[in-house]
Motif scaffolding. Sequence first.
Motif, mmCIF file in Angstrom:
data_model
loop_
_atom_site.group_PDB
_atom_site.id
_atom_site.type_symbol
_atom_site.label_atom_id
_atom_site.label_comp_id
_atom_site.label_asym_id
_atom_site.label_seq_id
_atom_site.Cartn_x
_atom_site.Cartn_y
_atom_site.Cartn_z
ATOM 1 N N ALA A 1 7.883 3.951 -1.752
ATOM 2 C CA ALA A 1 8.589 4.694 -2.801
ATOM 3 C C ALA A 1 10.014 5.049 -2.399
ATOM 4 O O ALA A 1 10.848 5.352 -3.275
ATOM 5 N N GLN A 2 10.315 5.015 -1.123
ATOM 6 C CA GLN A 2 11.663 5.327 -0.638
ATOM 7 C C GLN A 2 12.562 4.093 -0.574
ATOM 8 O O GLN A 2 13.710 4.197 -0.162
ATOM 9 N N ILE B 1 8.211 4.907 3.448
ATOM 10 C CA ILE B 1 7.114 4.464 2.594
ATOM 11 C C ILE B 1 7.719 3.680 1.431
ATOM 12 O O ILE B 1 8.924 3.809 1.140
ATOM 13 N N LEU C 1 0.861 -1.187 0.000
ATOM 14 C CA LEU C 1 0.000 0.000 0.000
ATOM 15 C C LEU C 1 0.895 1.234 0.000
ATOM 16 O O LEU C 1 1.636 1.471 0.965
ATOM 17 N N PRO C 2 0.882 2.023 -1.083
ATOM 18 C CA PRO C 2 1.891 3.062 -1.293
ATOM 19 C C PRO C 2 1.886 4.201 -0.288
ATOM 20 O O PRO C 2 2.912 4.847 -0.078
ATOM 21 N N THR C 3 0.759 4.479 0.340
ATOM 22 C CA THR C 3 0.683 5.608 1.275
ATOM 23 C C THR C 3 0.991 5.206 2.712
ATOM 24 O O THR C 3 1.062 6.064 3.590
ATOM 25 N N LEU C 4 1.171 3.908 2.947
ATOM 26 C CA LEU C 4 1.479 3.430 4.293
ATOM 27 C C LEU C 4 2.977 3.200 4.454
ATOM 28 O O LEU C 4 3.675 2.889 3.495
ATOM 29 N N THR C 5 3.455 3.346 5.670
ATOM 30 C CA THR C 5 4.864 3.063 5.946
ATOM 31 C C THR C 5 5.127 1.561 5.904
ATOM 32 O O THR C 5 4.194 0.755 5.860
ATOM 33 N N GLU D 1 3.410 0.053 8.807
ATOM 34 C CA GLU D 1 1.954 0.002 8.639
ATOM 35 C C GLU D 1 1.544 -1.067 7.629
ATOM 36 O O GLU D 1 0.510 -1.715 7.793
ATOM 37 N N ASN D 2 2.335 -1.242 6.573
ATOM 38 C CA ASN D 2 2.038 -2.284 5.590
ATOM 39 C C ASN D 2 2.048 -3.667 6.230
ATOM 40 O O ASN D 2 1.180 -4.498 5.953
ATOM 41 N N GLN E 1 11.458 -3.560 -1.029
ATOM 42 C CA GLN E 1 10.004 -3.699 -1.105
ATOM 43 C C GLN E 1 9.585 -5.172 -1.055
ATOM 44 O O GLN E 1 8.590 -5.521 -0.421
#
Length: 228
Positions: A136-137, A134, A91-95, A98-99, A143
């Motif tokens: 993207a980082q 997140i 989930l891209p908006t979660l850390t 959190e994922n 990932q």
Amino acid sequence: MIEMKNVYKVYDNGVTALNGVSTTIKDGEFVYVVGPSGAGKSSFIKMMYREEISTKGQVSINHVDVSDMKLKEVPFLRRGIGVIFQDFKLLPTLTVYENVAFALEVIEEHPKKIRRRVMDVLDRVGLKHKARFIPAQLSGGEQQRVAIARAIVNSPKIVIADEPTGNLDPETSWEIMRIFEEINTSGTTVIMATHSKEIVNKIRRRVIAMENGKIVRDEHRGEYGYED
């Protein structure tokens, strides 16, 4: 234990993905599923966590026929199965934290246990220091490690991976495979669909080869057997 007995899968467009598949995968095994594109590998593994339902035949997990399982029972089945995808599906908006925690929150685990368990598995995959990042980082390999952490945070008995190293460079792929070996050593059944000749031939495990929806080869400590 996973059992398939004379399993067929015919899609609405008439394509036969599985054509009379029968096999047994015992607890604690590490199994590669190999074969050319379109051989039925994805349909084969999706049967195990009921992403797909057989047109004919029986698919059983620990003697429970998942093909006849009611929809409301499926989430309970999946609590014991960790699934890892080639494209991560984070989930891209979660850390990162959190994922991974999300997998425990949906089963309403106690918050204190969630934090302890999430940090434990992040440490296990080498990402405890990036818990607040997140997706993207992160690199592709990082990932994928988050995806593995999310898959194992419930301590599943079975881990299913669909091309988990397909988008990764060779060095990162070997790092990911070391994690899968550790997971398997702890007693978890690992089933991995892969096109990686190098991985299959170097880390020898059981190989199930598929062609045209059928199992054409099933070997203990087998080889890949196809050109890349």
